[in-house]
Each structure stands twice: as C-alpha cells, then as structure tokens.
Design a protein around this motif. Structure first.
Motif, mmCIF file in Angstrom:
data_model
loop_
_atom_site.group_PDB
_atom_site.id
_atom_site.type_symbol
_atom_site.label_atom_id
_atom_site.label_comp_id
_atom_site.label_asym_id
_atom_site.label_seq_id
_atom_site.Cartn_x
_atom_site.Cartn_y
_atom_site.Cartn_z
ATOM 1 N N SER A 40 -5.736 -1.569 -3.032
ATOM 2 C CA SER A 40 -4.578 -2.357 -2.238
ATOM 3 C C SER A 40 -5.029 -3.688 -1.710
ATOM 4 O O SER A 40 -4.459 -4.764 -1.871
ATOM 5 N N ILE B 52 -5.913 -0.505 6.055
ATOM 6 C CA ILE B 52 -6.083 -0.874 4.657
ATOM 7 C C ILE B 52 -7.403 -1.919 4.276
ATOM 8 O O ILE B 52 -7.837 -1.441 3.293
ATOM 9 N N HIS C 209 0.620 -1.157 -0.025
ATOM 10 C CA HIS C 209 0.073 0.066 0.074
ATOM 11 C C HIS C 209 0.823 1.310 0.049
ATOM 12 O O HIS C 209 0.422 2.324 -0.847
#
Length: 291
Positions: free
Chosen positions: A213, A206, A193
C-alpha cells in the motif's frame, strides 16, 4: 514585530516573531460554523499578544481557501462558514490595520523558503499531504498567488496516468472524481489499503507496515509530482502534513519520478519540512516582508 495567524478548521494558532525570533505563541479552538465569532477570536488573539508584548505588529493570516480576485470573497474553503465572506476586509476593520490573507499552503511554502528546508531556493513548491492535499508556490521569496488565486492548487487535478489499480476513480468532496487528494491524502491512503486488503488502518499504521500500500502511494506521488516538475520545474519540493513523516518518501519518490519528468535528469530536490506543524503560522507572519 510580525504576527502570524493560522486559521484552521479546528484551531486558530497565533505566533509573534521579532526579527527572526519567535517570542510568543497562542492556540485556541476555532468557533466552527460561526463567522462572526471567528473574526472576534482572531481579534482577541492579536490584542492579547500585543498587550503582553507591549507593542503592535503586522498581521498575516493563512486560511484553508483563498480570496477570490473576482469577488473579494473567500472561496474553496473546507471551513465552509468562511465561504462567500469578505474575510480580509472584516479582519482589517476588526484589527484596525491592513492585513494580508492567503492560502495556508502558501504560508507553509513561504515559511520553508524563508528559513526552512528550501531556504535560498529560486522556485519552491510546498506540498501539504494531510487530511487534504494542497500546495503553494514561492519564487524568489515571494508567494505566487496567480490570476485566479489558485496557484499550486494541485490536489484537485486528476491523478496523472491512471492505471487499473487506480480505478474506479474515488469521489472527491469537490464534486469531481479521481482528484490527487483522494489518493494522496492520509484518508486516501487508508481507503486504498482497505480496498486492497479489507483492513481499515490509519495512515501512520500503514506507513509503519511499509507494505504494498505504501509502495502504491509512493508511485502515485511520483506521478503527481512529476507533472508538477514538468510545468513548474522547481528547485525544491518540500513536503508537509502528516504523510511527510514517512521517511521512505524522500528516497523512493525521487527514484521513481524520473520516468514521468520530461528531462534527461531531474535536479529537483525532495525535502522534509524543517518547521513541522509550525510552518503555516510562521509563513503567515512572513507575508509581511522583513525590513
């Protein structure tokens, strides 16, 4: 009674199971870097459990590594102070009984195959997606260790079919480049990421974003598990470790992995673990068969 020990790099956890019922659990810090103190800590844990319950039990132990069939010594352990030590023999001597020692991912797979997400399945592949990436194989309720004691050790295979977005291959602590672990561990997701966005986030952040990602992670996981299905053809793949909490994986990865599996359809099920962080220590207890 069966006692299971999860000998981790930061904590040592113990559980006592009477029949199928958990009756006691203990957790202490691991004496990092001190092999002699590690043996003593396990001995003290087992002794304390048996004093409290007033009975003795079998002892199974999951470790971050394996006992080498060639040397009888620990290998492949990220708890490096265990490497090169006759851990099973030293523990048997300290506890005054036979012990069974295997890789912690094997213990996870055995727990989920015994009474978890893969209960009753013929072939189970248990996957750890956490700080590292590991795997264990259970066939008809029995752990498959393999001739080299590395069965299921998929995290240090290269990521299959690398694309431009996968390059350059990241360095792995094992000395290789492009290992599956470098892409599919939690830290691997964070690095990817940051490479894509310039922003450093924890893996769980994330996952919450749910952006490209995570999509890249899902496609890589589909590739990596597709290669496992081609070789092992498991009935069930069970995910554990921190990344197993990403709910999208259980719909998106099976949707994607068909393009990498050499079959007209894929009957393998992808399941979230039932026993969470407890699976490894429970599986260690199950290393001794139920009577």
């Amino acid at each position: 009674m069966r006692i299971g020990i999860d000998l981790g790099g930061t904590k040592i956890e113990a559980i006592a199971i009477d029949g199928t019922r958990e009756v006691l659990r203990r957790r202490v810090d691991t004496p990092r870097g001190d092999y002699t103190a590690t043996i003593a800590t396990v001995r003290e844990l087992v002794s304390a459990i048996e004093r409290e319950l007033g009975t003795t039990g079998t002892v199974g132990i999951g470790i971050p590594g394996a006992i080498s069939p060639a040397t009888g010594l620990v290998k492949n352990a990220n708890s490096t102070w265990l490497i090169g030590q006759p851990l099973d023999r030293d523990l048997a001597r300290a506890l005054d009984r036979p012990v069974r020692v295997t890789n912690d991912a094997n213990c996870f797979a055995l727990s989920e195959a015994t009474d978890g997400a893969a209960q009753g399945a013929h072939i189970v592949f248990g996957v750890i997606l956490g700080t590292g990436v590991g795997g264990g194989i259970v066939i008809d309720g029995q752990v498959l260790a393999g001739a080299n004691a590395i069965a299921g050790e998929w995290g240090h295979n290269p990521l299959p079919a690398p694309a431009a977005a996968d390059l350059p291959h990241p360095d792995c602590y094992c000395g290789r480049k492009g290992c599956i672990e470098t892409y599919l561990s939690g830290p691997g997701l964070s690095r990817d990421h940051e490479k894509r966005t310039g922003q450093r986030l924890a893996a769980e952040e994330i996952v919450a974003l749910g952006d490209e990602s995570l999509s890249r992670y899902e496609e890589r996981l589909a590739r990596a598990l597709g290669s496992v299905i081609n070789v092992l053809d498991p009935d069930v793949i069970v995910l554990g470790g921190g990344m197993s909490n990403a709910g999208r994986l259980y719909t998106e990865v099976p949707r994607l992995w068909g393009r990498y599996v050499f079959s007209d359809q894929v009957a393998t099920r992808l399941e979230r673990n039932v026993h969470g962080d407890s699976s490894g220590v429970r599986g260690a207890a199950w290393l001794w068969e139920r009577k």
